[in-house]
Scaffold this active site. Sequence first.
Site, PDB file in Angstrom:
ATOM      1  N   ASN A  86      -1.001  77.814  25.122  1.00 48.21           N
ATOM      2  CA  ASN A  86      -1.606  76.873  24.173  1.00 48.21           C
ATOM      3  C   ASN A  86      -0.930  75.511  24.231  1.00 48.21           C
ATOM      4  O   ASN A  86       0.275  75.403  24.446  1.00 48.21           O
ATOM      5  CB  ASN A  86      -1.532  77.423  22.751  1.00 48.21           C
ATOM      6  CG  ASN A  86      -2.381  78.664  22.593  1.00 48.21           C
ATOM      7  OD1 ASN A  86      -3.208  78.951  23.453  1.00 48.21           O
ATOM      8  ND2 ASN A  86      -2.165  79.399  21.522  1.00 48.21           N
ATOM      9  N   HIS A 103       1.009  75.023  29.641  1.00 47.01           N
ATOM     10  CA  HIS A 103      -0.060  74.067  29.934  1.00 47.01           C
ATOM     11  C   HIS A 103       0.102  72.744  29.197  1.00 47.01           C
ATOM     12  O   HIS A 103      -0.861  72.005  29.017  1.00 47.01           O
ATOM     13  CB  HIS A 103      -1.417  74.704  29.611  1.00 47.01           C
ATOM     14  CG  HIS A 103      -1.745  75.868  30.501  1.00 47.01           C
ATOM     15  ND1 HIS A 103      -2.612  76.869  30.162  1.00 47.01           N
ATOM     16  CD2 HIS A 103      -1.275  76.189  31.746  1.00 47.01           C
ATOM     17  CE1 HIS A 103      -2.682  77.754  31.153  1.00 47.01           C
ATOM     18  NE2 HIS A 103      -1.879  77.368  32.121  1.00 47.01           N
TER      19      HIS A 103
HETATM   20  P1  NAD Z   1      -9.336  82.264  26.345  1.00 45.91           P
HETATM   21  O1  NAD Z   1     -10.223  81.439  25.500  1.00 45.91           O
HETATM   22  O2  NAD Z   1      -9.695  82.486  27.752  1.00 45.91           O
HETATM   23  O3  NAD Z   1      -9.186  83.709  25.678  1.00 45.91           O
HETATM   24  C1  NAD Z   1      -8.963  83.855  24.315  1.00 45.91           C
HETATM   25  C2  NAD Z   1      -8.743  85.324  24.031  1.00 45.91           C
HETATM   26  O4  NAD Z   1      -8.389  85.409  22.659  1.00 45.91           O
HETATM   27  C3  NAD Z   1      -9.977  86.200  24.246  1.00 45.91           C
HETATM   28  O5  NAD Z   1      -9.613  87.356  24.964  1.00 45.91           O
HETATM   29  C4  NAD Z   1     -10.415  86.546  22.818  1.00 45.91           C
HETATM   30  O6  NAD Z   1     -10.990  87.838  22.717  1.00 45.91           O
HETATM   31  C5  NAD Z   1      -9.098  86.478  22.082  1.00 45.91           C
HETATM   32  N1  NAD Z   1      -9.218  86.213  20.660  1.00 45.91           N
HETATM   33  C6  NAD Z   1     -10.169  85.545  19.990  1.00 45.91           C
HETATM   34  N2  NAD Z   1      -9.893  85.520  18.674  1.00 45.91           N
HETATM   35  C7  NAD Z   1      -8.731  86.203  18.513  1.00 45.91           C
HETATM   36  C8  NAD Z   1      -7.915  86.524  17.402  1.00 45.91           C
HETATM   37  N3  NAD Z   1      -8.242  86.150  16.155  1.00 45.91           N
HETATM   38  N4  NAD Z   1      -6.786  87.239  17.605  1.00 45.91           N
HETATM   39  C9  NAD Z   1      -6.426  87.632  18.856  1.00 45.91           C
HETATM   40  N5  NAD Z   1      -7.162  87.361  19.943  1.00 45.91           N
HETATM   41  C10 NAD Z   1      -8.297  86.649  19.781  1.00 45.91           C
HETATM   42  O7  NAD Z   1      -7.892  81.645  26.182  1.00 45.91           O
HETATM   43  P2  NAD Z   1      -6.632  81.707  27.129  1.00 45.91           P
HETATM   44  O8  NAD Z   1      -6.526  83.035  27.775  1.00 45.91           O
HETATM   45  O9  NAD Z   1      -5.518  81.172  26.328  1.00 45.91           O
HETATM   46  O10 NAD Z   1      -6.947  80.688  28.315  1.00 45.91           O
HETATM   47  C11 NAD Z   1      -7.671  79.522  28.157  1.00 45.91           C
HETATM   48  C12 NAD Z   1      -6.935  78.226  28.389  1.00 45.91           C
HETATM   49  O11 NAD Z   1      -7.354  77.411  27.331  1.00 45.91           O
HETATM   50  C13 NAD Z   1      -5.459  78.246  28.310  1.00 45.91           C
HETATM   51  O12 NAD Z   1      -5.003  77.652  29.447  1.00 45.91           O
HETATM   52  C14 NAD Z   1      -5.075  77.356  27.116  1.00 45.91           C
HETATM   53  O13 NAD Z   1      -4.157  76.387  27.544  1.00 45.91           O
HETATM   54  C15 NAD Z   1      -6.318  76.632  26.781  1.00 45.91           C
HETATM   55  N6  NAD Z   1      -6.614  76.487  25.344  1.00 45.91           N
HETATM   56  C16 NAD Z   1      -5.631  76.262  24.422  1.00 45.91           C
HETATM   57  C17 NAD Z   1      -5.942  76.176  23.081  1.00 45.91           C
HETATM   58  C18 NAD Z   1      -4.841  75.907  22.095  1.00 45.91           C
HETATM   59  O14 NAD Z   1      -3.880  75.228  22.427  1.00 45.91           O
HETATM   60  N7  NAD Z   1      -4.929  76.440  20.868  1.00 45.91           N
HETATM   61  C19 NAD Z   1      -7.266  76.317  22.654  1.00 45.91           C
HETATM   62  C20 NAD Z   1      -8.250  76.525  23.616  1.00 45.91           C
HETATM   63  C21 NAD Z   1      -7.910  76.628  24.955  1.00 45.91           C
END
Ligand code: NAD
Length: 230
Positions: A86, A103
């Site tokens: 994140n 990231h």
């Molecule tokens: P992803 O979106 O690919 O996967 C998210 C996962 O979280 C899914 O498997 C989903 O089922 C699960 N999920 C959803 N709600 C949940 C909850 N309440 N509790 C637990 N699990 C839950 O995300 P990723 O694998 O982190 O990869 C995506 C990329 O996106 C990463 O590189 C990240 O850097 C970036 N990203 C970051 C943020 C952030 O900083 N908050 C937000 C969006 C994307």
Amino acid sequence: MDLVVFSGAGVSAESGISTFRDSDGLWEHYDVMDVATPEAWNKDRELVLNFYDERRAQVINADPNKAHYTIKALEEYFNVSVITQNIDDLHERAGSTNVLHLHGEIMKARSSVDSELLYEVDNGIIQLGDKCEKGSQLRPHVVWFGEAVPEMEQAYHIVAKADLFIVVGTSLNVYPAAGSVQFVRQHVPIFVIDPKDVPLPEGAIHIKEKASIGLPILAEELVDQYRSDQ
Ligand code: NAD
């Protein structure tokens, strides 16, 4: 005992920060190639900056949730390292002391010619014309698709020392970050907390719950085990 938490967008979902791949995720609204690649930056800097300004505003207005706080609370019993994909700062704001961002960090800007030059983002936005001390445009301090992940090596070392390994809120789809799991030593317990089916590392236990539910349940078990081992 070294406990490593490997987190993804799902750990922040209950704080109101969109994940990428869920049905209301970011990719529904944006083409990643238009906003999160070096090509996008070369083509339309303003669009890229605006996209990340929106993400940053969302983060500033969000609070850590029970999952972030539970991870912090585990520090009382374990030597906790958080490795997160994140870019938000919710682990830090919950108090976690040892956080590695694979990231990047949305709350920071960096020089587009010297990746060592980092700056706090004043007033929440990076504008065209905001420059580093070497005179180049500032960009978000995030790793874009197609860019190297400089912290990967450090992550592998941390993972290889884990005695307990928790994966939370990641689809384990984004490489090389997702490959970290392969560095967990054999026989180290792996727990995966995700409400959906995700590709499970070999031998992992799936706690099919949201992070705010699954993490406290697991933490209680781990702390009980810790106490009975003392
Ligand atoms: P992803 O979106 O690919 O996967 C998210 C996962 O979280 C899914 O498997 C989903 O089922 C699960 N999920 C959803 N709600 C949940 C909850 N309440 N509790 C637990 N699990 C839950 O995300 P990723 O694998 O982190 O990869 C995506 C990329 O996106 C990463 O590189 C990240 O850097 C970036 N990203 C970051 C943020 C952030 O900083 N908050 C937000 C969006 C994307």
